[in-house]
Design a protein around this motif. Structure first.
Motif, PDB file in Angstrom:
ATOM      1  N   GLU A  64      35.167  12.831  34.173  1.00 50.66           N
ATOM      2  CA  GLU A  64      34.172  12.460  33.578  1.00 50.66           C
ATOM      3  C   GLU A  64      33.993  12.181  31.847  1.00 50.66           C
ATOM      4  O   GLU A  64      34.675  13.612  31.880  1.00 50.66           O
ATOM      5  N   PHE A  65      33.995  11.587  31.230  1.00 49.09           N
ATOM      6  CA  PHE A  65      33.640  11.071  29.682  1.00 49.09           C
ATOM      7  C   PHE A  65      32.335  10.635  29.901  1.00 49.09           C
ATOM      8  O   PHE A  65      32.152   9.905  29.813  1.00 49.09           O
ATOM      9  N   VAL A  66      31.531  11.025  28.618  1.00 48.36           N
ATOM     10  CA  VAL A  66      29.807  10.374  28.873  1.00 48.36           C
ATOM     11  C   VAL A  66      30.160  10.002  27.153  1.00 48.36           C
ATOM     12  O   VAL A  66      30.870  10.628  26.035  1.00 48.36           O
ATOM     13  N   TYR A  67      30.153   8.860  26.383  1.00 50.44           N
ATOM     14  CA  TYR A  67      29.775   8.357  25.090  1.00 50.44           C
ATOM     15  C   TYR A  67      28.149   8.000  25.188  1.00 50.44           C
ATOM     16  O   TYR A  67      28.226   6.495  24.720  1.00 50.44           O
ATOM     17  N   ASP A  68      27.890   8.842  24.298  1.00 46.51           N
ATOM     18  CA  ASP A  68      26.375   8.535  23.354  1.00 46.51           C
ATOM     19  C   ASP A  68      26.293   7.119  22.626  1.00 46.51           C
ATOM     20  O   ASP A  68      27.023   7.340  21.760  1.00 46.51           O
ATOM     21  N   SER A  69      25.263   5.938  22.584  1.00 50.59           N
ATOM     22  CA  SER A  69      25.269   5.421  22.055  1.00 50.59           C
ATOM     23  C   SER A  69      24.149   5.788  20.975  1.00 50.59           C
ATOM     24  O   SER A  69      23.888   6.894  19.828  1.00 50.59           O
ATOM     25  N   GLU A  70      24.696   5.665  19.486  1.00 47.69           N
ATOM     26  CA  GLU A  70      23.946   5.799  18.253  1.00 47.69           C
ATOM     27  C   GLU A  70      23.773   5.229  17.331  1.00 47.69           C
ATOM     28  O   GLU A  70      24.309   4.397  17.039  1.00 47.69           O
ATOM     29  N   ASP A 128      40.067   9.903  25.198  1.00 43.88           N
ATOM     30  CA  ASP A 128      39.310  11.475  24.949  1.00 43.88           C
ATOM     31  C   ASP A 128      38.139  11.316  24.274  1.00 43.88           C
ATOM     32  O   ASP A 128      37.307  10.016  24.530  1.00 43.88           O
ATOM     33  N   ASP A 129      37.927  12.283  23.494  1.00 43.85           N
ATOM     34  CA  ASP A 129      36.062  12.538  22.732  1.00 43.85           C
ATOM     35  C   ASP A 129      36.331  11.002  22.305  1.00 43.85           C
ATOM     36  O   ASP A 129      35.365  10.189  21.701  1.00 43.85           O
ATOM     37  N   GLU A 130      37.197  10.510  20.694  1.00 51.09           N
ATOM     38  CA  GLU A 130      37.698   9.433  20.263  1.00 51.09           C
ATOM     39  C   GLU A 130      37.332   8.104  20.663  1.00 51.09           C
ATOM     40  O   GLU A 130      37.555   7.364  19.861  1.00 51.09           O
ATOM     41  N   SER A 131      38.692   7.897  21.506  1.00 51.40           N
ATOM     42  CA  SER A 131      38.728   6.669  22.137  1.00 51.40           C
ATOM     43  C   SER A 131      39.135   6.205  23.477  1.00 51.40           C
ATOM     44  O   SER A 131      39.184   7.355  24.247  1.00 51.40           O
ATOM     45  N   VAL A 132      39.424   5.405  24.291  1.00 50.18           N
ATOM     46  CA  VAL A 132      39.537   4.782  25.057  1.00 50.18           C
ATOM     47  C   VAL A 132      40.462   3.625  25.310  1.00 50.18           C
ATOM     48  O   VAL A 132      40.901   3.112  24.449  1.00 50.18           O
ATOM     49  N   THR A 133      41.361   4.104  25.646  1.00 48.24           N
ATOM     50  CA  THR A 133      42.245   2.717  26.236  1.00 48.24           C
ATOM     51  C   THR A 133      42.369   2.693  27.485  1.00 48.24           C
ATOM     52  O   THR A 133      42.520   2.856  28.481  1.00 48.24           O
ATOM     53  N   VAL A 134      42.653   0.692  27.283  1.00 42.64           N
ATOM     54  CA  VAL A 134      42.348  -0.069  29.031  1.00 42.64           C
ATOM     55  C   VAL A 134      43.530  -1.251  29.122  1.00 42.64           C
ATOM     56  O   VAL A 134      44.417  -0.953  28.078  1.00 42.64           O
TER      57      VAL A 134
END
Length: 418
Positions: A249-255, A310-316
């Motif tokens: 699981e990757f978690v992307y926090d809103s800034e 990954d930590d920087e991007s998501v491919t869909v």
């Protein structure tokens, strides 16, 4: 940002071209039409063509962020209207920034007009008239109202079923009424006809047979978006589906960034944002893109599966087979003067196994499941069913004609308008 896509600007259809001519005039405009008729697309085109610094206001914070505007209440200085109508107007007229803002405004676009409460609309009109000291409707400011009264109504606690078009203020607006007839979301004439029957609250045997043929009872293995009325059901269903995937699981926090002197708080920004506080994703997760591509290669509501992250991007990969790469983007939250008040930055994606009907309004979704037994509001069934981009992508459960609810006043209003 997403992968580079060839820029081919979408063109207006003849229906929209005619409407654009009216928009380029000076009259007050009521722009309406069924779901998927291209109202928002036309407004974007108008703003580009006119070149005017026209503020856009919307009924909710999330809708305002998506259209790049602010809320109706904040623009007109209404607040939560504590203390009643007279006190709200009196307080607004003491706001020097509001008075300056209105004096520098020639026209205003009001999006999702069906969800604006009549009392708030009256207060806004009076504030404009009194602050500009001009005895004309809205003080002479041109109003472009956009929306469909067959869709979600305002949340009213005192005067249920009291529609904006029933008010004296609406009559005084003397709107030039434009109804977009051509549906852009789908070309399936049978589907369009059936949705139009539901829109008007009509449910004969033909309509019932059509939607009953879309019955799907097991939603656990459904690969698409289930629409719920309540947010708690959405969160439960999305979390359940994500937890079932055996992948990291990757978690992307809103800034969140808030400008100095902004009245917004961190929690308020999260509340009105179309983005979650944290986005949990795994490879294989079903996601929804929450923005429109400038040239139509995806829209708010396009579904896709996560293929790499990954930590920087998501491919869909979309259901149509298009591969896209997304990174975090900033969504701007403007104050009533159109100035930047705060930003929220995250991937323009959300989990898409489930969504609320309110959050889905305005979206075009590839595959939709609607359980009518969970709906209660007039217009809810129509909004939910009309999110589907095609008849093949629509599935229902608990079809019953009693869930097809339309206010007869709305039907009468549109029949007379046409």
């Amino acid at each position: 940002m997403e992968t580079a896509i060839k820029n081919e600007e979408l063109k207006l259809n003849p229906d929209q071209e005619k409407a654009l001519d009216a928009l380029m005039g000076e009259e007050n405009i009521f722009l309406t039409g069924a779901a998927g008729s291209g109202k928002s697309f036309l407004i974007k085109h108008y703003l580009k063509e006119s070149g005017k610094p026209t503020p856009i206001v919307a009924s909710t914070g999330a809708a305002a962020v998506i259209v790049g505007g602010c809320t109706f209440h904040s623009f007109f200085g209404l607040g939560i209207m504590k203390g009643g109508l007279e006190k709200t107007i009196a307080k607004a007229l003491k706001d020097k920034r509001l008075l300056t803002r209105l004096k520098n405004t020639d026209e205003i676009i009001i999006d999702e007009i069906s969800m604006i409460d009549p009392e708030a609309f009256y207060a806004a009109e009076q504030i404009c008239r009194l602050s500009l000291n001009l005895d004309k409707i809205f003080g002479g400011i041109r109003i472009i109202a956009v929306g469909d009264f067959f869709q979600l109504p305002p949340v009213q606690t005192k005067r249920q079923n009291f529609w904006l078009f029933e008010t004296n203020v609406w009559s005084e607006m003397n709107f030039t009424q434009i109804c977009l007839e051509q549906i852009m979301r789908t070309t399936d004439e049978s589907f369009i006809q059936m949705l139009n029957e539901v829109r008007y609250g009509r449910c004969d045997g033909k309509v019932e047979d059509y939607f009953k043929s879309k019955t799907l009872k097991n939603i656990q293995n459904f690969e698409g978006t289930v629409l719920f009325g309540k947010r708690v059901d959405v969160e439960r269903f999305n979390n359940q589906k994500l937890d079932a995937i055996n992948e990291p699981e990757f978690v992307y926090d809103s800034e969140v960034k808030i400008k100095k002197k902004s009245p917004l708080t961190h929690d308020k920004v999260l509340q009105i944002s179309p983005l979650p506080e944290e986005l949990r994703l795994k490879k294989g997760a079903l996601i929804m893109i929450r923005k429109n591509h400038a040239f139509g290669y995806y829209v708010n509501g396009t579904l896709a599966h996560v293929t790499y992250l990954d930590d920087e991007s998501v491919t869909v990969k979309t259901f149509e087979g298009r591969h896209l790469v997304f990174q975090k983007e900033e969504f701007e939250i403007l104050n009533a003067d159109g100035e930047l008040s705060a930003t929220i930055k995250n991937l323009p994606l959300s989990l898409a196994w489930a969504s609320t009907i309110h959050k889905a309004q305005g979206a075009s979704i590839d595959r939709v499941f609607v359980d009518l037994a969970g709906l209660w509001e007039r217009g809810q069934a129509y909004v939910a069913l009309s999110r589907a981009k095609s008849a093949e992508g629509l599935f229902v459960n608990n079809w019953n004609s009693r869930y097809i609810k339309t206010d007869l006043k709305v039907s009468y209003f549109y029949e007379n308008m046409n």
